[in-house]
Structures are given as C-alpha cells and as structure tokens.
Design an enzyme around this catalytic site. Sequence first.
Site, short mmCIF file in Angstrom:
data_model
loop_
_atom_site.label_atom_id
_atom_site.label_comp_id
_atom_site.label_asym_id
_atom_site.label_seq_id
_atom_site.Cartn_x
_atom_site.Cartn_y
_atom_site.Cartn_z
N GLU A 110 -12.15 3.37 6.45
CA GLU A 110 -11.46 4.66 6.88
C GLU A 110 -11.63 5.52 5.77
OE1 GLU A 110 -7.08 5.79 8.43
OE2 GLU A 110 -7.60 3.80 7.43
N LYS A 169 -9.01 9.14 15.01
CA LYS A 169 -7.77 8.32 15.21
C LYS A 169 -6.93 8.47 16.21
CE LYS A 169 -5.17 5.91 11.65
NZ LYS A 169 -4.94 5.74 10.27
N CYS A 220 -8.15 1.83 11.81
CA CYS A 220 -7.00 1.54 11.27
C CYS A 220 -5.87 1.17 12.35
CB CYS A 220 -6.78 2.25 10.09
SG CYS A 220 -5.76 1.30 8.99
#
Length: 309
Positions: free
Chosen positions: A44, A112, A148
């Site tokens: 990330e 994300k 994540c």
Amino acid sequence: MSSITIALAQMNCTVGDLTGNSAQILAQMRRAQSLGADLLLTPELSLCGYPPEDLLLRDGFLQDCRNALDAIAAQVHEMVVVVGFPELGRDGKRYNAAAVLQNGRVILTARKHDLPNYDVFDEKRYFSAWHEPCVLELKGVRFGLTICEDVWWPEAPAMAKASGAQVILSINASPYHKEKQAARHAVFREWIRATHLPMVYVNMVGGQDELVFDGGSFAMNQSGDLVMSMPQFETALGIVNINNAGELEKGQICPPLSVEAQAYQALVLGVRDYVTKNRFPGVIIGLSGGVDSALVLAIAVDALGADKV
C-alpha cells in the site's frame, strides 16, 4: 486456465522518497521477472511511503507521484505490476489507490473502500472512500484487488466476488503490535470461510517515526490454510504459484517468531530506520548500569552497529 506465478515485494519504503521507492519497485520487478513471475504486488502506497500525512494536501506532491508512476509504467512490459500510490482523481478528490501496470501504461486503478480512522490511522483526513470493485483478469484468472483495511470488513471482498473474482489480492501497510500476525490470520480465515476465495497478502516492512511495519506477507487457500509465508521485519521477495486448476500451491512457509522475538525485532527495526531515514550519524546513550539501559544499548548496537553508538 494457465498457471500463474505471483511475486510479493515486501518493501521498506521511505515517506516522500519517490526516487528511492521507484528504484526499489523497479529492482523488485527485475528480480521477479528473473523468477518467472507473471504478476508483482507491492505494498500500500509503496510509491510514496506510508503514512505520507500532510504531504497529501499538496497537489504538487500528488502530481509528482503520478509522474513517478508513469515513469515506472513505461518500463513494465513482460509482466503485470501493482503499485500503491496516492491518486488525485478527476473529481478533485484524493484516493488511496493501487495502479495496475501493463504494457507501458496504467490499465486499471483500484481505490480503497474502508478508510481507517482509529488508533494510529487518520485516513479520513486525507482520502475519500470508493465503493466499486476492481477486478483484474490475467491468464484466465480473475483477481479482486483490495487495499489493506478493505479485507478487515466484508464489503470489498464481497463486491469483488460478486464481480467474478476468484482470488483476492491485498496490498498493505499494516503496522505491528503484539500478536498482530495471529490477529490477521484469524480475521482472514473468517472471511475466507464466508467467501471461499483464496487470498494473497503483501505487507510493507520498516519503521516510520512511531510506526513499525512487520512484513510477514502470506497466502491462504480457499480452505483458510496457510500455503506461503514470508519473514517478519525483513525485506524479501516471496512467490505464490497458482496451478492450472486455479488452486494456490503450497510454497515456502517461514517459521513464526516468538512474541519476545517479534517485540525485539520491532524495536531494532524501528530504531534503525528512525536513525538512518533521518540521516543521523549515530546515537549517544547514557547508561545507568541497570538492566533496562543495558537492553537499550543492545537494541542500539543491533540496529546500528557498535561504531554508531
């Protein structure tokens, strides 16, 4: 369906060092190519380091990140490379994103979904959330790309599966705390049981101020069995193979560290990167003669070498 080799680049990135981080990504790409990899995953925000914090409020920094990403993409030809980067969207919003690079250009962008805003995280200050899946097809296999926090909650994996994903790819900058690795394994086994999708997880390694990223990248099959794991607190390149039946093959599994060894290695890595990334020449320690100051001395010497203490 063809077999696929995935390389996991467990990188130690430096916040703001676009030149150095880009060089690391390209070096890992060349090494992965030499191992016959079809796909390379980097962590990330690997391009800019994590957490970039208020650098993200500078449009010029975001443009520099885009320029660096395009420069990397221009050198990607024989494989697919996933690079984490901060994106300034056409809508003017900032996204924690991952670019899929192939044939000299960005072919897909994942963004994300779930932005952590607790403990050490404050991503809602900087980023906007995204709620659409990103699915990459490579050699007959469809990969759902997540970032994540996305795999700690059900939305992103469920959306990826609904869009036809057969394997979940997760790129991470997940900091260490005591018994964090066991917690990751438990959470991911739970949603693997719910989705029946195997998962490949790559994590950053290194220290950034008060944070330490412990690596420990791994892969689990659709039964939640660990089929590959990488060392904690070390830069490394790992390999995951998917066979012609679409199954993750068992690879190298690194033995887990004890809780005490994890804590010690986290301290050593945190000290090393704090000193070296800030370009300090060394450290000075005042010793009382007690066991705690002796431990501090041992950590400093293991982190930096006796000549710098």
